[in-house]
Design a protein around this motif. Structure first.
Motif, PDB file in Angstrom:
ATOM      1  N   VAL A  18       0.840  -1.205   0.000  1.00 25.94           N
ATOM      2  CA  VAL A  18       0.000   0.000   0.000  1.00 25.94           C
ATOM      3  C   VAL A  18       0.872   1.250   0.000  1.00 25.94           C
ATOM      4  N   LEU A  19       1.894   1.247   0.821  1.00 24.48           N
ATOM      5  CA  LEU A  19       2.773   2.410   0.900  1.00 24.48           C
ATOM      6  C   LEU A  19       3.570   2.602  -0.392  1.00 24.48           C
ATOM      7  N   ARG A  20       4.002   1.494  -0.984  1.00 26.80           N
ATOM      8  CA  ARG A  20       4.720   1.594  -2.265  1.00 26.80           C
ATOM      9  C   ARG A  20       3.815   2.200  -3.337  1.00 26.80           C
ATOM     10  N   ALA A  21       2.579   1.726  -3.400  1.00 26.64           N
ATOM     11  CA  ALA A  21       1.628   2.242  -4.396  1.00 26.64           C
ATOM     12  C   ALA A  21       1.375   3.730  -4.175  1.00 26.64           C
ATOM     13  N   GLU A  22       1.181   4.102  -2.927  1.00 22.57           N
ATOM     14  CA  GLU A  22       0.942   5.501  -2.590  1.00 22.57           C
ATOM     15  C   GLU A  22       2.110   6.388  -3.017  1.00 22.57           C
ATOM     16  N   ARG A  23       3.304   5.886  -2.836  1.00 25.07           N
ATOM     17  CA  ARG A  23       4.513   6.666  -3.151  1.00 25.07           C
ATOM     18  C   ARG A  23       5.020   6.417  -4.569  1.00 25.07           C
ATOM     19  N   ARG A  24       4.312   5.544  -5.288  1.00 22.39           N
ATOM     20  CA  ARG A  24       4.703   5.182  -6.664  1.00 22.39           C
ATOM     21  C   ARG A  24       6.136   4.661  -6.717  1.00 22.39           C
ATOM     22  N   PHE A  62      12.580   4.492   4.914  1.00 25.86           N
ATOM     23  CA  PHE A  62      12.327   4.784   3.501  1.00 25.86           C
ATOM     24  C   PHE A  62      10.992   5.501   3.340  1.00 25.86           C
ATOM     25  N   PHE A  63       9.973   5.044   4.064  1.00 23.08           N
ATOM     26  CA  PHE A  63       8.642   5.651   3.971  1.00 23.08           C
ATOM     27  C   PHE A  63       8.473   6.847   4.909  1.00 23.08           C
ATOM     28  N   ASP A  64       9.505   7.142   5.706  1.00 24.22           N
ATOM     29  CA  ASP A  64       9.466   8.242   6.670  1.00 24.22           C
ATOM     30  C   ASP A  64       8.289   8.087   7.634  1.00 24.22           C
ATOM     31  N   LEU A  65       8.147   6.851   8.138  1.00 22.74           N
ATOM     32  CA  LEU A  65       7.078   6.515   9.079  1.00 22.74           C
ATOM     33  C   LEU A  65       7.658   5.760  10.261  1.00 22.74           C
ATOM     34  N   PRO A  66       6.982   5.787  11.406  1.00 19.04           N
ATOM     35  CA  PRO A  66       7.412   4.935  12.513  1.00 19.04           C
ATOM     36  C   PRO A  66       7.226   3.470  12.121  1.00 19.04           C
ATOM     37  N   VAL A  67       8.074   2.624  12.628  1.00 21.77           N
ATOM     38  CA  VAL A  67       8.039   1.208  12.246  1.00 21.77           C
ATOM     39  C   VAL A  67       6.675   0.581  12.523  1.00 21.77           C
ATOM     40  N   GLU A  68       5.996   1.001  13.583  1.00 19.94           N
ATOM     41  CA  GLU A  68       4.692   0.415  13.906  1.00 19.94           C
ATOM     42  C   GLU A  68       3.590   0.857  12.946  1.00 19.94           C
ATOM     43  N   ALA A  69       3.845   1.865  12.117  1.00 22.34           N
ATOM     44  CA  ALA A  69       2.886   2.252  11.084  1.00 22.34           C
ATOM     45  C   ALA A  69       3.015   1.363   9.851  1.00 22.34           C
ATOM     46  N   VAL A  70       4.155   0.667   9.738  1.00 24.70           N
ATOM     47  CA  VAL A  70       4.416  -0.193   8.583  1.00 24.70           C
ATOM     48  C   VAL A  70       4.250  -1.667   8.930  1.00 24.70           C
ATOM     49  N   PHE A  71       4.642  -2.050  10.143  1.00 24.80           N
ATOM     50  CA  PHE A  71       4.642  -3.457  10.558  1.00 24.80           C
ATOM     51  C   PHE A  71       3.849  -3.657  11.838  1.00 24.80           C
ATOM     52  N   SER A  72       3.269  -4.857  11.976  1.00 24.32           N
ATOM     53  CA  SER A  72       2.505  -5.183  13.178  1.00 24.32           C
ATOM     54  C   SER A  72       2.466  -6.696  13.372  1.00 24.32           C
ATOM     55  N   LEU A  73       2.326  -7.116  14.609  1.00 24.09           N
ATOM     56  CA  LEU A  73       2.123  -8.540  14.894  1.00 24.09           C
ATOM     57  C   LEU A  73       0.660  -8.920  14.725  1.00 24.09           C
ATOM     58  N   GLU A  74      -0.222  -7.923  14.720  1.00 21.11           N
ATOM     59  CA  GLU A  74      -1.656  -8.134  14.494  1.00 21.11           C
ATOM     60  C   GLU A  74      -1.977  -7.704  13.071  1.00 21.11           C
ATOM     61  N   PRO A  75      -2.997  -8.304  12.455  1.00 19.64           N
ATOM     62  CA  PRO A  75      -3.397  -7.836  11.120  1.00 19.64           C
ATOM     63  C   PRO A  75      -3.721  -6.340  11.171  1.00 19.64           C
ATOM     64  N   LEU A  76      -3.220  -5.620  10.192  1.00 22.22           N
ATOM     65  CA  LEU A  76      -3.436  -4.180  10.148  1.00 22.22           C
ATOM     66  C   LEU A  76      -4.793  -3.876   9.523  1.00 22.22           C
ATOM     67  N   PRO A  77      -5.573  -2.988  10.128  1.00 20.33           N
ATOM     68  CA  PRO A  77      -6.859  -2.617   9.529  1.00 20.33           C
ATOM     69  C   PRO A  77      -6.606  -1.815   8.262  1.00 20.33           C
ATOM     70  N   PRO A  78      -7.568  -1.770   7.355  1.00 16.87           N
ATOM     71  CA  PRO A  78      -7.404  -0.948   6.165  1.00 16.87           C
ATOM     72  C   PRO A  78      -7.151   0.513   6.562  1.00 16.87           C
ATOM     73  N   LEU A  79      -6.360   1.196   5.778  1.00 22.54           N
ATOM     74  CA  LEU A  79      -6.074   2.596   6.088  1.00 22.54           C
ATOM     75  C   LEU A  79      -7.345   3.434   6.122  1.00 22.54           C
ATOM     76  N   SER A  80      -8.323   3.090   5.288  1.00 28.67           N
ATOM     77  CA  SER A  80      -9.569   3.854   5.294  1.00 28.67           C
ATOM     78  C   SER A  80     -10.252   3.762   6.658  1.00 28.67           C
ATOM     79  N   ALA A  81     -10.156   2.617   7.306  1.00 31.30           N
ATOM     80  CA  ALA A  81     -10.756   2.457   8.630  1.00 31.30           C
ATOM     81  C   ALA A  81     -10.017   3.310   9.657  1.00 31.30           C
TER      82      ALA A  81
END
Length: 89
Positions: A18-24, A62-81
């Motif tokens: 998702v992040l790759r697509a957003e950043r092309r 690379f995405f200039d985000l905190p690691v917990e915004a990119v990775f999680s031990l729990e399934p990540l909810p959709p960004l829209s949610a």
């Protein structure tokens, strides 16, 4: 590096695609920036491989985000949610 998850409890969930697509950014561009083979990015996106801590931190940087915004031990909810309070239909 990382390893193949042994069980669902071992899986690391991510938003790389998702992040790759957003950043092309292509898999190749991300891979070159973080020092891995493009195939490794594919493995991560499909959940076939868990990143090392160093790799996870490089990807987050690379995405200039905190690691917990990119990775999680729990399934990540959709960004829209998360952003708009919307749920899947």
């Amino acid at each position: 590096m990382g390893r193949t998850p042994r069980s669902s409890e071992d899986a690391v969930h991510d938003r790389i695609a998702v992040l790759r697509a957003e950043r092309r950014a292509s898999r190749k561009e991300l891979a070159e920036a973080v020092g891995v083979h493009p195939q490794t990015i594919g493995y991560l996106e499909r959940g076939e491989y868990s990143p090392s801590l160093a790799l996870a931190l490089r990807i987050a940087r690379f995405f200039d985000l905190p690691v917990e915004a990119v990775f999680s031990l729990e399934p990540l909810p959709p960004l829209s949610a998360e952003l708009y309070g919307r749920t899947a239909r």
